[in-house]
Design a protein around this motif. Sequence first.
Motif, PDB file in Angstrom:
ATOM      1  N   ILE A   1     -11.428   3.371  -9.650  1.00  0.00           N
ATOM      2  CA  ILE A   1      -9.901   2.950  -9.453  1.00  0.00           C
ATOM      3  C   ILE A   1      -9.187   2.947 -10.960  1.00  0.00           C
ATOM      4  O   ILE A   1      -8.304   3.217 -11.031  1.00  0.00           O
ATOM      5  N   GLU A   2     -10.067   2.034 -11.676  1.00  0.00           N
ATOM      6  CA  GLU A   2      -9.464   1.757 -13.069  1.00  0.00           C
ATOM      7  C   GLU A   2      -9.280   3.102 -13.737  1.00  0.00           C
ATOM      8  O   GLU A   2      -8.114   3.145 -14.234  1.00  0.00           O
ATOM      9  N   ARG A   3      -9.871   3.948 -13.573  1.00  0.00           N
ATOM     10  CA  ARG A   3      -9.729   5.251 -14.345  1.00  0.00           C
ATOM     11  C   ARG A   3      -8.463   5.937 -13.839  1.00  0.00           C
ATOM     12  O   ARG A   3      -7.771   6.482 -14.525  1.00  0.00           O
ATOM     13  N   VAL A   4      -8.349   5.862 -12.376  1.00  0.00           N
ATOM     14  CA  VAL A   4      -7.089   6.497 -11.777  1.00  0.00           C
ATOM     15  C   VAL A   4      -6.050   5.611 -12.293  1.00  0.00           C
ATOM     16  O   VAL A   4      -4.952   6.519 -12.646  1.00  0.00           O
ATOM     17  N   ALA A   5      -5.893   4.581 -12.363  1.00  0.00           N
ATOM     18  CA  ALA A   5      -4.847   3.683 -12.974  1.00  0.00           C
ATOM     19  C   ALA A   5      -4.313   4.123 -14.260  1.00  0.00           C
ATOM     20  O   ALA A   5      -3.277   4.100 -14.530  1.00  0.00           O
ATOM     21  N   ALA A   6      -5.394   4.552 -15.132  1.00  0.00           N
ATOM     22  CA  ALA A   6      -5.293   4.905 -16.244  1.00  0.00           C
ATOM     23  C   ALA A   6      -5.008   6.320 -16.471  1.00  0.00           C
ATOM     24  O   ALA A   6      -4.328   6.938 -17.396  1.00  0.00           O
ATOM     25  N   GLY A   7      -4.944   7.029 -15.287  1.00  0.00           N
ATOM     26  CA  GLY A   7      -4.417   8.408 -15.295  1.00  0.00           C
ATOM     27  C   GLY A   7      -5.624   9.416 -15.815  1.00  0.00           C
ATOM     28  O   GLY A   7      -5.516  10.774 -16.140  1.00  0.00           O
ATOM     29  N   ASP A   8      -6.740   8.879 -15.829  1.00  0.00           N
ATOM     30  CA  ASP A   8      -7.888   9.781 -16.376  1.00  0.00           C
ATOM     31  C   ASP A   8      -8.697  10.099 -14.824  1.00  0.00           C
ATOM     32  O   ASP A   8      -9.975   9.599 -14.598  1.00  0.00           O
ATOM     33  N   ILE A   9      -8.258  11.173 -14.451  1.00  0.00           N
ATOM     34  CA  ILE A   9      -8.784  11.943 -13.375  1.00  0.00           C
ATOM     35  C   ILE A   9     -10.404  12.280 -13.497  1.00  0.00           C
ATOM     36  O   ILE A   9     -11.308  11.898 -12.672  1.00  0.00           O
ATOM     37  N   PRO A  10     -10.471  12.851 -14.697  1.00  0.00           N
ATOM     38  CA  PRO A  10     -12.124  13.561 -14.925  1.00  0.00           C
ATOM     39  C   PRO A  10     -12.861  12.262 -14.950  1.00  0.00           C
ATOM     40  O   PRO A  10     -13.819  12.427 -14.426  1.00  0.00           O
TER      41      PRO A  10
ATOM     42  N   ARG B   1       0.643  -1.191  -0.003  1.00  0.00           N
ATOM     43  CA  ARG B   1      -0.203   0.003   0.055  1.00  0.00           C
ATOM     44  C   ARG B   1       0.800   1.288   0.177  1.00  0.00           C
ATOM     45  O   ARG B   1       1.765   1.369   0.829  1.00  0.00           O
ATOM     46  N   VAL B   2       0.621   2.249  -0.973  1.00  0.00           N
ATOM     47  CA  VAL B   2       1.583   3.386  -0.870  1.00  0.00           C
ATOM     48  C   VAL B   2       1.199   4.400   0.132  1.00  0.00           C
ATOM     49  O   VAL B   2       0.136   4.657   0.366  1.00  0.00           O
ATOM     50  N   PRO B   3       2.312   4.430   0.954  1.00  0.00           N
ATOM     51  CA  PRO B   3       1.877   5.171   2.053  1.00  0.00           C
ATOM     52  C   PRO B   3       1.693   6.865   1.575  1.00  0.00           C
ATOM     53  O   PRO B   3       2.041   7.305   0.609  1.00  0.00           O
ATOM     54  N   VAL B   4       0.950   7.565   2.657  1.00  0.00           N
ATOM     55  CA  VAL B   4       0.577   8.780   2.217  1.00  0.00           C
ATOM     56  C   VAL B   4       1.368   9.860   3.031  1.00  0.00           C
ATOM     57  O   VAL B   4       1.678   9.384   4.395  1.00  0.00           O
ATOM     58  N   ARG B   5       1.824  10.953   2.344  1.00  0.00           N
ATOM     59  CA  ARG B   5       2.465  11.689   3.071  1.00  0.00           C
ATOM     60  C   ARG B   5       1.909  12.664   4.168  1.00  0.00           C
ATOM     61  O   ARG B   5       0.629  13.150   3.550  1.00  0.00           O
ATOM     62  N   GLU B   6       2.350  12.741   5.363  1.00  0.00           N
ATOM     63  CA  GLU B   6       1.698  13.648   6.221  1.00  0.00           C
ATOM     64  C   GLU B   6       2.812  14.670   6.909  1.00  0.00           C
ATOM     65  O   GLU B   6       3.773  14.478   6.938  1.00  0.00           O
ATOM     66  N   GLN B   7       2.140  15.732   7.488  1.00  0.00           N
ATOM     67  CA  GLN B   7       2.721  16.415   8.246  1.00  0.00           C
ATOM     68  C   GLN B   7       3.469  16.078   9.478  1.00  0.00           C
ATOM     69  O   GLN B   7       2.786  15.104   9.940  1.00  0.00           O
ATOM     70  N   ASP B   8       4.677  16.405   9.789  1.00  0.00           N
ATOM     71  CA  ASP B   8       5.222  15.895  10.806  1.00  0.00           C
ATOM     72  C   ASP B   8       4.661  16.159  12.183  1.00  0.00           C
ATOM     73  O   ASP B   8       3.995  17.274  12.362  1.00  0.00           O
ATOM     74  N   PRO B   9       4.369  14.949  13.061  1.00  0.00           N
ATOM     75  CA  PRO B   9       3.399  15.106  14.222  1.00  0.00           C
ATOM     76  C   PRO B   9       4.017  16.403  15.153  1.00  0.00           C
ATOM     77  O   PRO B   9       3.024  16.991  15.886  1.00  0.00           O
TER      78      PRO B   9
ATOM     79  N   GLY C   1     -10.181   5.360   0.115  1.00  0.00           N
ATOM     80  CA  GLY C   1     -10.312   6.826   0.676  1.00  0.00           C
ATOM     81  C   GLY C   1      -9.396   7.902   0.356  1.00  0.00           C
ATOM     82  O   GLY C   1      -9.749   8.742  -0.100  1.00  0.00           O
ATOM     83  N   LYS C   2      -8.199   7.575   0.262  1.00  0.00           N
ATOM     84  CA  LYS C   2      -7.053   8.230  -0.308  1.00  0.00           C
ATOM     85  C   LYS C   2      -7.322   8.460  -1.703  1.00  0.00           C
ATOM     86  O   LYS C   2      -6.743   9.707  -2.392  1.00  0.00           O
ATOM     87  N   LEU C   3      -7.644   7.505  -2.533  1.00  0.00           N
ATOM     88  CA  LEU C   3      -7.982   7.573  -4.049  1.00  0.00           C
ATOM     89  C   LEU C   3      -8.960   8.502  -4.240  1.00  0.00           C
ATOM     90  O   LEU C   3      -9.023   9.423  -5.170  1.00  0.00           O
ATOM     91  N   GLU C   4     -10.257   8.323  -3.403  1.00  0.00           N
ATOM     92  CA  GLU C   4     -11.283   9.160  -3.648  1.00  0.00           C
ATOM     93  C   GLU C   4     -10.900  10.610  -3.451  1.00  0.00           C
ATOM     94  O   GLU C   4     -11.312  11.521  -4.109  1.00  0.00           O
TER      95      GLU C   4
ATOM     96  N   ALA D   1      -3.603   2.791  -7.304  1.00  0.00           N
ATOM     97  CA  ALA D   1      -4.624   2.308  -7.795  1.00  0.00           C
ATOM     98  C   ALA D   1      -4.488   0.966  -8.546  1.00  0.00           C
ATOM     99  O   ALA D   1      -5.313   0.309  -8.942  1.00  0.00           O
ATOM    100  N   SER D   2      -3.328   0.938  -9.170  1.00  0.00           N
ATOM    101  CA  SER D   2      -2.797  -0.275  -9.827  1.00  0.00           C
ATOM    102  C   SER D   2      -2.842  -1.675  -8.843  1.00  0.00           C
ATOM    103  O   SER D   2      -2.734  -2.766  -9.392  1.00  0.00           O
ATOM    104  N   ARG D   3      -3.032  -1.366  -7.476  1.00  0.00           N
ATOM    105  CA  ARG D   3      -3.179  -2.475  -6.766  1.00  0.00           C
ATOM    106  C   ARG D   3      -4.279  -3.143  -6.692  1.00  0.00           C
ATOM    107  O   ARG D   3      -4.656  -4.486  -6.388  1.00  0.00           O
ATOM    108  N   CYS D   4      -5.547  -2.632  -6.951  1.00  0.00           N
ATOM    109  CA  CYS D   4      -6.745  -2.976  -7.172  1.00  0.00           C
ATOM    110  C   CYS D   4      -7.036  -4.223  -8.094  1.00  0.00           C
ATOM    111  O   CYS D   4      -6.390  -4.255  -9.185  1.00  0.00           O
TER     112      CYS D   4
END
Lengths: 278, 506
Positions: free
Chosen positions: B63-72, B7-15, B114-117, B38-41
């Motif tokens: 998610i398939e659209r995200v994997a293809a880079g089609d965000i709209p 799972r690709v970790p998400v970047r966060e502000q330092d605690p 959730g992070k992809l949404e 998205a490619s993990r689905c």
Amino acid sequence: MFKILEKRMLNPTICKMVVEAPRIARAALPGQFLIVRSDEKGERIPLTISDFDREAGTVTIVVQPIGLSTRKMVDDYKEGDSFADLAGPLGNPSDFVSMSPEELAGKRYVFIGGGLGTAPVYPQAKWLHERGVAVDVIVGARNKDLIIYEDEFRGACDNLYICTDDGSQGFKGVGTAQLEALVAEGKSYTNAVAIGPMIMMKFATLSCKKLGIPIMVSMNTLMVDGTGMCGACRLSVDGKTKFACVDGPEFDGTLVDFDEAMRRNAQYKEEEALANGK
Amino acid sequence: MANRIPRVPVREQDPKVRARNFEEVCYGYNLEEAMLEASRCLHCKNPRCVQGCPVNIQIPDFIERVAAGDIPGAAAIIARDSSLPAVCGRVCPQETQCEGQCVLGVKFEPVAIGKLERFVADNSFADEACSAGSSASPHPTTGLAGGPPASGPRAARPCGANPSAQESTVSDKAGELPAKQARRAVAVIGSGPAGLACASDLAKWGYDVTIFEALHKPGGVLEYGIPEFRLPKEKVLKKEIDEVRALGVKIECDVIVGRTVTIDGLLDNEGFDAVFVGTGAGLPKFMGIPGENYNGVFSANEFLTRSNLMKAYRDDYLTPIRAGERVCVVGGGNVAMDAARTALRLGAHTSIVYRRTEVELPARKEEVHHAREEGIEFLMLTNPVEVLGDEKGRVRALKCIRMELGEPDESGRRSPVPIPGSEFEVPADTVIMALGTAPNPLIARTTAGLETTRRGGLVADEAGATTRPGIFAGGDAVTGAATVILAMGAGRKAAAAIHEYLKNKN
């Protein structure tokens, strides 16, 4: 936006404003309050509605600078300007509003208004007076220059009694002393209503208890939303926690824990002092 | 193998840094990270994630659209079922919903739905979306019978379109309804998640929708309850609400239905044909222990409203707020975490006081994790018995008793039992009660024929119909305090029921 149609200083510190708010004007009844927020960065300030005109679509509010937000309202806003928000009417109307004409027929009301609290007495006295109920009004202030709403009350009650701490106008002494004097002279009342600083309402309650007159008081507590959401306005009534905004603002004075209410109202005094010094 | 990619970790502000500011904790994915995640689905034939979503977003499709880079394209798929994706991507309890159902989660970590949404939503706002159209095929299978046509800015936004141009496009859509029905007006009471979701669907069908909001800003709990560091107001919420407005929905603030107007007034005098009540659960609960009215005891609602809606955390706003030196927050839900983390950011040493153990904490896992990282102290198996005050009536400590877990209660959780004689004091100058909230009785009290349950919720059937024809309800106003996404789901169901009702109404 809510346009200020009229602005007038009633005394050196108390300011009256008539504001365009058709929805509130249509729905308002005596005893209710509203929340005003002057601009995007202002606080939500609860103010008792001092009058309303359903046809003109206006409500009257009376403001006295205490904190920074109320000072801004009085100093920075003139006729023609608009407040960002006016929300209301909030709280329950006075109990007499829901009484039948038969119930009202035998009533003899006495109102005690102190300082800023004098203004919200007006719509109540007017409402009863228009319905033929006997109404006496006692208005108190430190001196004659601070008396407000005198002319308005002349047409809205049977007897108006002015009292001042220094005796510069009318009875010399506080409103509750005037009430006790009136009763001693033979006046009798079935109901009392006191609106003003909490300390005044506390003493009015003590007097009425002694005189055997049921008394309602209007609790001007701290509030944020005014709709029952935050609980900042909570107070103890008959040992139970009540919210002034949705359970009140008027309560049976003899059941209110005034000392706790006064202490809670001072909750942000330090912050207020800091802000006023800014 | 796709599932070999972790799972690709998400970047966060330092605690340590974020514990002193109100900036958003999570930065979210960038395009590269999102496409990799998205490619993990696995694109299951029978996607359990969709069933786990209260509004049935077609998750594998977007998610398939995200994997293809089609965000709209991805945005258009989400928009069919959700009007608040940037919000939901941030505040949904994914671990018990979509991600909790993800097959990958059995052996590995679930797809970060959730992070992809959130990524898709953040990158499809009017001022950010710009791409050569969408390749998503229009086949709404929402799972909700008869969902509205896919329309609205996100569903069909031409590149560079401004909102006003969009509005005319949308009103053209009204042609999808018979003319008589299209003129029907619906009043939506409350601009929280339930109301916004309901209003969006109705507007997409072509109805004339007005939302009435009691506070001075729309958003309901999203505005007054959830803090900036979890849901940025200008950057995310305002834009999301603008998307709803762009559908043609009108929002009138400062109207307290039940006081300023009544439901009957709206129906009889203002020309509305149906009403949706989405007024949430706004009444705070207190414990009923001695000392609760001392100065320094607040409901979480008050504390959070001061900070969030009234922006008391900012120097340029006038509303005061006091956290003090030591804060105890009583409760273990998301609201408790929000209040505690707000108090921490205002500079206080902050503890969560909860009567069960960390396993039972009802808050989202991510919030508990973030709170702990930031330095919130967790006092578990601890229950307050009294608030102690000084001679001036200000809080000085919270007197608590230690608890142990006994038999499971009706909720299936083991109920906490006090250990006799184990009382102790936690020093505090502020106590915040985050014990849950109850529905506001104002609407029920001022509307004849609306029945309520013993707990104060409006009685409504599965579709949202109340005990009075033409009045529908959903969200916390019916169920009592629950989640944003459940309220949205209820708002959508009620919209469908209102659509049916108006079809048959003369």
